[in-house]
Design an enzyme around this catalytic site. Structure first.
Site, PDB file in Angstrom:
ATOM      1  N   ASP A 157       1.343  11.922  15.135  1.00  0.00           N
ATOM      2  CA  ASP A 157       0.846  10.864  14.266  1.00  0.00           C
ATOM      3  C   ASP A 157       0.197   9.780  15.117  1.00  0.00           C
ATOM      4  O   ASP A 157       0.576   9.574  16.275  1.00  0.00           O
ATOM      5  CB  ASP A 157       1.985  10.253  13.440  1.00  0.00           C
ATOM      6  CG  ASP A 157       1.502   9.637  12.139  1.00  0.00           C
ATOM      7  OD1 ASP A 157       1.700  10.259  11.079  1.00  0.00           O
ATOM      8  OD2 ASP A 157       0.901   8.541  12.182  1.00  0.00           O
TER       9      ASP A 157
ATOM     10  N   ASP B  46      -4.623  11.008  18.205  1.00  0.00           N
ATOM     11  CA  ASP B  46      -5.833  10.679  17.450  1.00  0.00           C
ATOM     12  C   ASP B  46      -6.459  12.011  17.054  1.00  0.00           C
ATOM     13  O   ASP B  46      -6.998  12.722  17.904  1.00  0.00           O
ATOM     14  CB  ASP B  46      -6.794   9.860  18.315  1.00  0.00           C
ATOM     15  CG  ASP B  46      -8.117   9.556  17.624  1.00  0.00           C
ATOM     16  OD1 ASP B  46      -8.324  10.011  16.476  1.00  0.00           O
ATOM     17  OD2 ASP B  46      -8.965   8.884  18.237  1.00  0.00           O
TER      18      ASP B  46
ATOM     19  N   TYR C  65     -13.840  10.813   0.082  1.00  0.00           N
ATOM     20  CA  TYR C  65     -12.541  11.466   0.048  1.00  0.00           C
ATOM     21  C   TYR C  65     -12.646  12.857  -0.583  1.00  0.00           C
ATOM     22  O   TYR C  65     -12.130  13.841  -0.052  1.00  0.00           O
ATOM     23  CB  TYR C  65     -11.560  10.594  -0.730  1.00  0.00           C
ATOM     24  CG  TYR C  65     -10.145  11.102  -0.746  1.00  0.00           C
ATOM     25  CD1 TYR C  65      -9.343  11.026   0.386  1.00  0.00           C
ATOM     26  CD2 TYR C  65      -9.592  11.646  -1.906  1.00  0.00           C
ATOM     27  CE1 TYR C  65      -8.035  11.488   0.377  1.00  0.00           C
ATOM     28  CE2 TYR C  65      -8.289  12.102  -1.931  1.00  0.00           C
ATOM     29  CZ  TYR C  65      -7.512  12.025  -0.787  1.00  0.00           C
ATOM     30  OH  TYR C  65      -6.221  12.486  -0.809  1.00  0.00           O
TER      31      TYR C  65
ATOM     32  N   PHE D  67       1.477  11.810  -5.820  1.00  0.00           N
ATOM     33  CA  PHE D  67       2.811  11.887  -5.225  1.00  0.00           C
ATOM     34  C   PHE D  67       3.357  10.499  -4.912  1.00  0.00           C
ATOM     35  O   PHE D  67       2.603   9.560  -4.639  1.00  0.00           O
ATOM     36  CB  PHE D  67       2.774  12.743  -3.955  1.00  0.00           C
ATOM     37  CG  PHE D  67       3.007  14.204  -4.238  1.00  0.00           C
ATOM     38  CD1 PHE D  67       4.202  14.813  -3.903  1.00  0.00           C
ATOM     39  CD2 PHE D  67       2.032  14.957  -4.866  1.00  0.00           C
ATOM     40  CE1 PHE D  67       4.426  16.144  -4.196  1.00  0.00           C
ATOM     41  CE2 PHE D  67       2.238  16.290  -5.164  1.00  0.00           C
ATOM     42  CZ  PHE D  67       3.449  16.892  -4.822  1.00  0.00           C
TER      43      PHE D  67
END
Length: 254
Positions: free
Chosen positions: A36, A58, A160, A193
């Site tokens: 992460d 990254d 997106y 979610f």
């Protein structure tokens, strides 16, 4: 592929869906590399698991990813499972009040969501191909995270939606490439979610999101996503598939 005694690399593992995946795979016997950009968050997750390491990463940087996968192999000897949940969202109309959208913003979302996923899976898959096949001939499994927005993107979600649709299209050609080599590639397209991002929304906004869910009418639980990941790993006949995990949610235009 049985997850017990296997090695999983989870990109975006410090929070939300990725964190639930790390916990579930570890609970069922896997060693986990928590990757992460939030290094502290990754270490927090890894420290709570029996066999885990944390690597700050990254996903848009080739060297960073290559180093992370090498660390996982050094720590546990192999990579068998790669789950990619790292991603960002950015809302912007293509043209707003007569002004065109920022090209840099579009590139950033696609770079992280689509190119970043490709970056991790290319290195993880190369490591998988070095594995000895198990009794079923399998060497590894890759699972990427798309979105219902890949199919019903709302106004303002152009970047997106495009990035997530790209992930749906990525699975089949790569699965075909690995035919006969024991590596499968699948995709999950989650709906709405209950992640930390959703938790920060005003109650009225959350209620509006829930109203779009068919049955059961609630936000999905990250554990439900994690269980599907494990099922995909364990079921050798699921390949090049995109499974919508959304309780029949179909997003409206706005």
């Amino acid at each position: 592929m049985d997850v017990a005694d296997k090695v999983a690399v989870v990109a975006g593992g410090a929070s939300g869906l990725g964190r639930a995946v790390c916990a579930d795979l570890a609970k069922h016997g896997a060693a986990v590399a928590v990757l992460d950009r939030d290094g502290n968050g990754a270490r927090e997750v890894a420290d709570a698991l029996p066999r885990a390491i944390a690597v700050e990463i990254d996903v848009t940087d080739a060297e960073s990813v290559e180093t992370a996968i090498a660390e996982a192999v050094d720590a546990f000897g192999a990579v068998h499972v790669n789950v990619n949940t790292a991603g960002v969202s950015s809302g912007a109309k293509l043209v707003s009040r007569g002004e065109p959208a920022s090209l840099e913003d579009f590139r950033r979302v696609v770079d992280i969501n689509l190119c970043g996923t490709f970056n991790v899976m290319r290195v993880a898959a190369a490591a998988m191909l070095r594995n000895e096949p198990d009794g079923g001939g399998e060497r590894g499994v890759v699972i990427n995270t798309a979105s219902g927005a890949a199919f019903e993107g709302q106004i303002g979600q152009a970047a997106y939606s495009a990035s997530k649709a790209g992930l749906v299209g990525l699975a089949l050609p790569v699965a075909r490439e690995f035919a006969g080599k024991g590596v499968r590639v699948n995709t999950i397209a989650p709906g709405l979610f209950d992640t930390p991002m959703a938790a920060g929304l005003p109650e009225a906004v959350r209620a509006g999101l829930v109203s779009m869910v068919t049955e059961p009418q609630r936000l999905g639980e990250p554990d439900e996503f994690a269980r599907l990941v494990r099922s995909m790993v364990e079921n050798a006949y699921i390949n090049a598939e995109c499974v919508r995990l959304d309780a029949a949610t179909r997003m409206s235009a706005r």
